[in-house]
Design an enzyme around this catalytic site. Structure first.
Site, PDB file in Angstrom:
ATOM      1  N   LYS A   1      51.175 -13.972 110.625  1.00  0.00           N
ATOM      2  CA  LYS A   1      50.937 -12.529 110.786  1.00  0.00           C
ATOM      3  C   LYS A   1      51.583 -11.853 109.581  1.00  0.00           C
ATOM      4  O   LYS A   1      52.705 -11.334 109.643  1.00  0.00           O
ATOM      5  CB  LYS A   1      51.523 -12.057 112.120  1.00  0.00           C
ATOM      6  CG  LYS A   1      50.927 -10.746 112.595  1.00  0.00           C
ATOM      7  CD  LYS A   1      51.136 -10.548 114.074  1.00  0.00           C
ATOM      8  CE  LYS A   1      50.837  -9.131 114.501  1.00  0.00           C
ATOM      9  NZ  LYS A   1      49.445  -8.693 114.301  1.00  0.00           N
TER      10      LYS A   1
ATOM     11  N   GLU B   1      37.941 -14.959 115.840  1.00  0.00           N
ATOM     12  CA  GLU B   1      38.586 -13.892 116.624  1.00  0.00           C
ATOM     13  C   GLU B   1      38.023 -12.561 116.161  1.00  0.00           C
ATOM     14  O   GLU B   1      37.073 -12.520 115.374  1.00  0.00           O
ATOM     15  CB  GLU B   1      40.108 -13.942 116.437  1.00  0.00           C
ATOM     16  CG  GLU B   1      40.563 -13.781 114.985  1.00  0.00           C
ATOM     17  CD  GLU B   1      42.090 -13.722 114.822  1.00  0.00           C
ATOM     18  OE1 GLU B   1      42.813 -13.522 115.803  1.00  0.00           O
ATOM     19  OE2 GLU B   1      42.539 -13.868 113.671  1.00  0.00           O
TER      20      GLU B   1
END
Ligand code: PMP
Length: 288
Positions: free
Chosen positions: A149, A182
């Site tokens: 991330k 995703e």
């Protein structure tokens, strides 16, 4: 608003970092988005652990321990009188020279902002979201692993712009092989014949904390959950589809690339998981 920056609290106006910070110059850093519900920080340990793993993957040493960072997060909520809100935790590489090597960056900066977020208008949670597949594919593991991330979110931002240009709020991102990875800031699930499926993490998704929570809630409810490679066909022919994320929470999807999903309304299993998720946020988390 009082913002935590390297051990001190500053007003929004005075919370500043250097223009030489490699977080700004190169997107060199990591972050987390966390929610507080009912005076508790939800899944705080999981978020702090993921932040440390992201930092490890980019060889960034966070100048605090797990415990110190958890305490600073909770304290920032206290200082801002947050009971329900959204917390952004950021660790940048720190200020350095204009070259891209982080060798010149003396000390990473830790920033904690405790505020609020509204990713989608409330009526979309009632009605469900239309989404589209976009041309920008998810980053390759071998280039910039989607499990990290990092502050470098251009891959996701480009996909978001492409979705917005098509008149919808969110994008399905495929990986380079054409399997579903995703969405730009959420993981994706489908329901077919009463069982849940979500793309495997190896397809190029973030190790979503909401994803994991939903898997556990579904299994506790006796539902089968699998993680097969999914194609767009699998999405089109699903009975239900929904997105998961800290910011988005659980968002029903009712249309993908013009194909109506199920009966075009948020599905019963989606609704049940949504209720159970919200119930869990009421009874768990680090007390503020
Ligand atoms: N995928 C991406 C790309 C994300 O940025 C996020 C977080 N916003 C998610 C999935 C969902 O992860 P989580 O449930 O941990 O918030």
């Amino acid at each position: 608003m009082k913002i935590y920056l390297d051990g001190k609290y500053y007003s929004e106006r005075d919370a500043k970092i250097s223009v030489f910070d490699h977080g700004l110059l190169y997107g060199d850093g990591v972050f987390e988005g966390i929610r507080a519900y009912h005076g508790r920080v939800f899944k705080l340990k999981e978020h702090i652990d993921r932040l440390f793993y992201s930092a490890k993957a980019i060889l960034l040493e966070i100048p605090m321990s797990h415990a110190q960072l958890m305490e600073a997060t909770v304290e920032t909520c206290r200082k801002n009188k947050i009971r329900d809100g959204y917390i952004r935790l950021i660790v940048t590489r720190g200020a350095g020279s204009l070259g891209l090597s982080p060798k010149s960056c003396k000390r990473p900066s830790v920033i904690i902002i405790a505020g609020s977020i509204q990713l989608y208008p409330p009526e979309l949670y009632a009605k469900g979201l239309s989404i589209v597949t976009v041309p920008t594919t998810r980053n390759l593991h071998s280039a910039l692993n989607p499990a990290i991330k990092s502050l470098n979110y251009l891959n996701n931002i480009l996909a978001k712009i492409e979705a917005n240009n098509s008149g919808v709020e969110e994008a399905v991102m495929l990986n380079a092989e054409g399997f579903v990875a995703e969405c730009t800031g959420d993981n994706l699930f489908i329901v077919k014949n009463g069982a849940l499926s979500t793309p495997p993490l190896s397809a190029g998704a973030l190790y979503g904390i909401t994803r994991q929570t939903v898997i556990e809630l579904a299994q506790e409810a006796g539902l089968n959950v699998s993680e097969p490679n999914l194609t767009r066909y699998d999405l089109f022919c699903a009975d239900e589809c929904f997105l998961t994320g800290t910011g988005a929470e659980i968002m029903p999807v009712i249309k993908i690339d013009g194909r109506v999903i199920g009966n075009g309304k948020p599905g019963a299993i989606t609704r049940r998981l949504e209720e159970e998720y919200h119930a869990l946020t009421k009874v768990s988390g680090e007390t503020i």
